[in-house]
Design a protein around this motif. Structure first.
Motif, PDB file in Angstrom:
ATOM      1  N   SER A   1       9.650   3.484  18.616  1.00 33.01           N
ATOM      2  CA  SER A   1      10.422   3.418  19.859  1.00 33.01           C
ATOM      3  C   SER A   1      11.462   2.308  19.796  1.00 33.01           C
ATOM      4  N   VAL A   2      12.518   2.520  20.580  1.00 39.96           N
ATOM      5  CA  VAL A   2      13.590   1.537  20.718  1.00 39.96           C
ATOM      6  C   VAL A   2      13.822   1.327  22.206  1.00 39.96           C
ATOM      7  N   VAL A   3      13.802   0.073  22.613  1.00 39.87           N
ATOM      8  CA  VAL A   3      14.031  -0.301  24.009  1.00 39.87           C
ATOM      9  C   VAL A   3      15.378  -1.000  24.101  1.00 39.87           C
ATOM     10  N   ASP A   4      16.154  -0.619  25.131  1.00 43.74           N
ATOM     11  CA  ASP A   4      17.405  -1.321  25.402  1.00 43.74           C
ATOM     12  C   ASP A   4      17.561  -1.489  26.902  1.00 43.74           C
ATOM     13  N   ARG A   5      18.568  -2.222  27.310  1.00 41.64           N
ATOM     14  CA  ARG A   5      18.751  -2.554  28.723  1.00 41.64           C
ATOM     15  C   ARG A   5      19.652  -1.577  29.478  1.00 41.64           C
ATOM     16  N   SER A   6      19.973  -0.466  28.879  1.00 35.69           N
ATOM     17  CA  SER A   6      20.758   0.556  29.573  1.00 35.69           C
ATOM     18  C   SER A   6      19.816   1.520  30.282  1.00 35.69           C
ATOM     19  N   ARG A   7      20.126   1.864  31.510  1.00 37.71           N
ATOM     20  CA  ARG A   7      19.306   2.836  32.249  1.00 37.71           C
ATOM     21  C   ARG A   7      19.736   4.273  31.983  1.00 37.71           C
ATOM     22  N   ALA A   8      20.864   4.459  31.319  1.00 32.78           N
ATOM     23  CA  ALA A   8      21.359   5.811  31.030  1.00 32.78           C
ATOM     24  C   ALA A   8      20.484   6.454  29.956  1.00 32.78           C
ATOM     25  N   HIS A   9      19.955   7.620  30.275  1.00 32.45           N
ATOM     26  CA  HIS A   9      19.090   8.328  29.328  1.00 32.45           C
ATOM     27  C   HIS A   9      19.930   9.121  28.329  1.00 32.45           C
TER      28      HIS A   9
ATOM     29  N   VAL B   1      11.815   9.729  26.827  1.00 32.47           N
ATOM     30  CA  VAL B   1      12.440   8.521  27.360  1.00 32.47           C
ATOM     31  C   VAL B   1      11.597   8.032  28.527  1.00 32.47           C
ATOM     32  N   ASP B   2      11.245   6.766  28.512  1.00 33.90           N
ATOM     33  CA  ASP B   2      10.536   6.129  29.628  1.00 33.90           C
ATOM     34  C   ASP B   2      11.512   5.216  30.344  1.00 33.90           C
ATOM     35  N   SER B   3      11.679   5.423  31.638  1.00 33.29           N
ATOM     36  CA  SER B   3      12.532   4.535  32.432  1.00 33.29           C
ATOM     37  C   SER B   3      11.810   3.218  32.675  1.00 33.29           C
ATOM     38  N   LEU B   4      12.547   2.146  32.552  1.00 30.36           N
ATOM     39  CA  LEU B   4      12.036   0.818  32.853  1.00 30.36           C
ATOM     40  C   LEU B   4      12.883   0.237  33.980  1.00 30.36           C
ATOM     41  N   ALA B   5      12.393  -0.763  34.664  1.00 25.84           N
ATOM     42  CA  ALA B   5      13.134  -1.347  35.790  1.00 25.84           C
ATOM     43  C   ALA B   5      14.494  -1.878  35.336  1.00 25.84           C
ATOM     44  N   TRP B   6      14.598  -2.288  34.102  1.00 23.60           N
ATOM     45  CA  TRP B   6      15.807  -2.931  33.587  1.00 23.60           C
ATOM     46  C   TRP B   6      16.431  -2.183  32.424  1.00 23.60           C
ATOM     47  N   GLY B   7      15.936  -0.992  32.101  1.00 21.72           N
ATOM     48  CA  GLY B   7      16.483  -0.252  30.968  1.00 21.72           C
ATOM     49  C   GLY B   7      15.671   0.987  30.659  1.00 21.72           C
ATOM     50  N   LYS B   8      15.470   1.246  29.371  1.00 21.60           N
ATOM     51  CA  LYS B   8      14.717   2.437  28.968  1.00 21.60           C
ATOM     52  C   LYS B   8      14.068   2.224  27.606  1.00 21.60           C
ATOM     53  N   ARG B   9      13.100   3.073  27.337  1.00 22.78           N
ATOM     54  CA  ARG B   9      12.407   3.106  26.054  1.00 22.78           C
ATOM     55  C   ARG B   9      12.497   4.526  25.541  1.00 22.78           C
ATOM     56  N   VAL B  10      13.099   4.713  24.373  1.00 22.02           N
ATOM     57  CA  VAL B  10      13.206   6.033  23.750  1.00 22.02           C
ATOM     58  C   VAL B  10      12.217   6.042  22.589  1.00 22.02           C
TER      59      VAL B  10
ATOM     60  N   VAL C   1      18.112  -5.116  20.959  1.00 20.65           N
ATOM     61  CA  VAL C   1      17.218  -3.988  21.232  1.00 20.65           C
ATOM     62  C   VAL C   1      15.844  -4.378  20.697  1.00 20.65           C
ATOM     63  N   ARG C   2      14.840  -3.685  21.181  1.00 20.25           N
ATOM     64  CA  ARG C   2      13.464  -3.965  20.738  1.00 20.25           C
ATOM     65  C   ARG C   2      12.913  -2.752  20.012  1.00 20.25           C
ATOM     66  N   LEU C   3      12.531  -2.929  18.768  1.00 20.85           N
ATOM     67  CA  LEU C   3      11.916  -1.875  17.962  1.00 20.85           C
ATOM     68  C   LEU C   3      10.409  -2.070  18.000  1.00 20.85           C
ATOM     69  N   THR C   4       9.687  -0.978  18.206  1.00 18.46           N
ATOM     70  CA  THR C   4       8.232  -1.024  18.181  1.00 18.46           C
ATOM     71  C   THR C   4       7.720   0.150  17.363  1.00 18.46           C
ATOM     72  N   VAL C   5       6.751  -0.131  16.504  1.00 19.01           N
ATOM     73  CA  VAL C   5       6.081   0.890  15.701  1.00 19.01           C
ATOM     74  C   VAL C   5       4.593   0.761  16.026  1.00 19.01           C
ATOM     75  N   THR C   6       4.002   1.838  16.531  1.00 19.04           N
ATOM     76  CA  THR C   6       2.614   1.806  16.976  1.00 19.04           C
ATOM     77  C   THR C   6       1.804   2.885  16.274  1.00 19.04           C
ATOM     78  N   ARG C   7       0.678   2.511  15.721  1.00 20.93           N
ATOM     79  CA  ARG C   7      -0.229   3.501  15.136  1.00 20.93           C
ATOM     80  C   ARG C   7      -1.102   4.051  16.254  1.00 20.93           C
ATOM     81  N   LEU C   8      -0.867   5.300  16.637  1.00 22.48           N
ATOM     82  CA  LEU C   8      -1.606   5.932  17.722  1.00 22.48           C
ATOM     83  C   LEU C   8      -2.973   6.428  17.264  1.00 22.48           C
ATOM     84  N   SER C   9      -3.066   6.797  15.991  1.00 23.57           N
ATOM     85  CA  SER C   9      -4.325   7.247  15.395  1.00 23.57           C
ATOM     86  C   SER C   9      -4.159   7.173  13.882  1.00 23.57           C
ATOM     87  N   ASP C  10      -5.166   7.626  13.152  1.00 21.22           N
ATOM     88  CA  ASP C  10      -5.062   7.618  11.688  1.00 21.22           C
ATOM     89  C   ASP C  10      -3.977   8.551  11.185  1.00 21.22           C
TER      90      ASP C  10
END
Length: 137
Positions: free
Chosen positions: A81-89, A118-127, A66-75
């Motif tokens: 977020s966690v991305v995986d290859r399952s399309r099931a939400h 949840v964002d659908s991706l062509a090969w999975g999803k991002r929660v 799985v792919r973990l991402t931590v993003t600072r959107l503002s101060d």
């Protein structure tokens, strides 16, 4: 952990094995990012959110990592977020009082004050979930 963000928002990201033990590593990565960005007020909430999102991916996805991402959107806002290859939400559900699972997305919803999705991706999803530093925390 890789820090990205050249020309974009500051981001830390890492690929982790899809195993329960990765939750500890994910919490450490979130902790490091929040420390660097001086966003300690949301640490506990962010660690709980990443634990729940990762647990869902470990339980439901059928990929090796799985792919973990931590993003600072503002101060005052951070997104985990966690991305995986399952399309099931994932779906929130009401867990019975004797059930051992089924409460994770309710916890995420409460900690993120409804700002998750949840964002659908062509090969999975991002929660993902957004957390905000408030003056009362």
């Amino acid at each position: 952990m890789v820090e990205t963000g050249t020309g974009t928002l500051p981001t830390y990201t890492e690929t982790l094995p899809r195993i329960p033990e990765s939750a500890r590593t994910a919490r450490r990565l979130v902790d490091l990012a929040l420390t660097v960005w001086d966003m300690n007020e949301v640490r506990d909430a962010a660690e709980m959110v990443v634990s729940e999102l990762l647990a869902n991916a470990v339980h439901h996805a059928r990929c090796e990592s799985v792919r973990l991402t931590v993003t600072r959107l503002s101060d005052s806002r951070v997104q985990v977020s966690v991305v995986d290859r399952s399309r099931a939400h994932p779906r929130r559900r009401a867990a019975g009082s004797m059930e051992e699972s089924g409460r994770g997305l309710g916890i995420v919803n409460a900690l993120a004050h409804g700002r998750w999705g949840v964002d659908s991706l062509a090969w999975g999803k991002r929660v993902w979930a957004d957390l905000e530093v408030t003056s009362g925390e």
